[in-house]
Design an enzyme around this catalytic site. Sequence first.
Site, PDB file in Angstrom:
ATOM      1  N   SER A 190       0.819  -1.211   0.000  1.00 53.51           N
ATOM      2  CA  SER A 190       0.000   0.000   0.000  1.00 53.51           C
ATOM      3  C   SER A 190       0.858   1.268   0.000  1.00 53.51           C
ATOM      4  O   SER A 190       2.023   1.253   0.410  1.00 53.51           O
ATOM      5  CB  SER A 190      -0.916   0.016   1.231  1.00 53.51           C
TER       6      SER A 190
HETATM    7  N1  SAM Z   1      -0.315  -5.076   4.172  1.00 55.76           N
HETATM    8  C1  SAM Z   1       0.365  -5.361   2.931  1.00 55.76           C
HETATM    9  C2  SAM Z   1       1.744  -4.761   2.869  1.00 55.76           C
HETATM   10  O1  SAM Z   1       2.142  -4.062   3.793  1.00 55.76           O
HETATM   11  O2  SAM Z   1       2.431  -5.018   1.872  1.00 55.76           O
HETATM   12  C3  SAM Z   1      -0.440  -4.992   1.711  1.00 55.76           C
HETATM   13  C4  SAM Z   1      -1.627  -5.857   1.575  1.00 55.76           C
HETATM   14  S1  SAM Z   1      -2.307  -6.033  -0.031  1.00 55.76           S
HETATM   15  C5  SAM Z   1      -3.043  -4.461  -0.317  1.00 55.76           C
HETATM   16  C6  SAM Z   1      -3.666  -7.115   0.439  1.00 55.76           C
HETATM   17  C7  SAM Z   1      -3.253  -8.520   0.775  1.00 55.76           C
HETATM   18  O3  SAM Z   1      -4.375  -9.216   1.315  1.00 55.76           O
HETATM   19  C8  SAM Z   1      -2.787  -9.329  -0.421  1.00 55.76           C
HETATM   20  O4  SAM Z   1      -1.490  -9.801  -0.221  1.00 55.76           O
HETATM   21  C9  SAM Z   1      -3.806 -10.466  -0.502  1.00 55.76           C
HETATM   22  O5  SAM Z   1      -3.267 -11.685  -0.975  1.00 55.76           O
HETATM   23  C10 SAM Z   1      -4.264 -10.569   0.944  1.00 55.76           C
HETATM   24  N2  SAM Z   1      -5.550 -11.234   1.148  1.00 55.76           N
HETATM   25  C11 SAM Z   1      -6.702 -11.108   0.447  1.00 55.76           C
HETATM   26  N3  SAM Z   1      -7.659 -11.905   0.982  1.00 55.76           N
HETATM   27  C12 SAM Z   1      -7.101 -12.536   2.032  1.00 55.76           C
HETATM   28  C13 SAM Z   1      -7.580 -13.489   2.984  1.00 55.76           C
HETATM   29  N4  SAM Z   1      -8.831 -13.952   2.967  1.00 55.76           N
HETATM   30  N5  SAM Z   1      -6.708 -13.932   3.918  1.00 55.76           N
HETATM   31  C14 SAM Z   1      -5.431 -13.476   3.976  1.00 55.76           C
HETATM   32  N6  SAM Z   1      -4.923 -12.598   3.105  1.00 55.76           N
HETATM   33  C15 SAM Z   1      -5.753 -12.125   2.146  1.00 55.76           C
END
Ligand code: SAM
Length: 224
Positions: free
Chosen positions: A66
């Site tokens: 992000s």
């Molecule tokens: N917090 C992260 C960082 O600092 O890089 C960025 C997160 S990215 C915007 C959103 C993440 O949520 C992705 O890596 C995606 O694979 C994960 N995600 C989506 N659905 C999920 C779920 N049900 N359980 C765990 N992770 C999930």
Amino acid sequence: MMSEETDYAKERQYMVERQLKSRDIRDRRVLSAMRSIPRHRFVPSEYRHLAYTDGPLPIGSGQTISQPYIVALMTQMLRLKGYEIVLEIGTGSGYQAAILAILAKDIHTIERHADLAEHASQVLTSLELTNVQVHTRDGSLGLPEFAPYQAILVTAAAPQVPQTLLSQLDDGGCLVIPVGGRLGQNLERWERHGSEYTSEYQIPVAFVPLRGRYGWQEGEWETY
Ligand code: SAM
């Protein structure tokens, strides 16, 4: 001769001044954490020169790290003091978890993509952030075995706030989560007081979808 790390430290300082302090990031502990964590270490090598720019970046598996401002804003909304056990849903690169690791006691972070979880775990270990545990599973179910949490942060957009996550909040705890679909989401802040929950709307945001049992199903995201 200036080292690469010195150059990155300057870029990081510039990021804090121009992107965070000049907006509404006031929490000194958050500003200090954003100044200290080397964001470039969480960014793929081909994008490393853009690590301190004012936007999200690709990290593989169709996911993103992000924008620094959004990381700082969501962290500030948690109002961490240092004693908290925090749950993050959506480890991605591990950068947000690293910021939380500086500001709270223990961090559990969940990622559904095993390759991202593995890589994030390696980077966090290399930075000696030993109070973070990375879990690979469906984060929409939370992580009941370590509940209750004083703070929960979801970094992917949910169709609505999962009841599972609200029920894993400690009394007085807070949940920050983007709620909405592909066409628009709001960042919401929820607080638990006994069996009562209050919520407040913050700002419009754009996140990738939360998948899993209480997230968006395949095909649904495209139409909302
Ligand atoms: N917090 C992260 C960082 O600092 O890089 C960025 C997160 S990215 C915007 C959103 C993440 O949520 C992705 O890596 C995606 O694979 C994960 N995600 C989506 N659905 C999920 C779920 N049900 N359980 C765990 N992770 C999930």
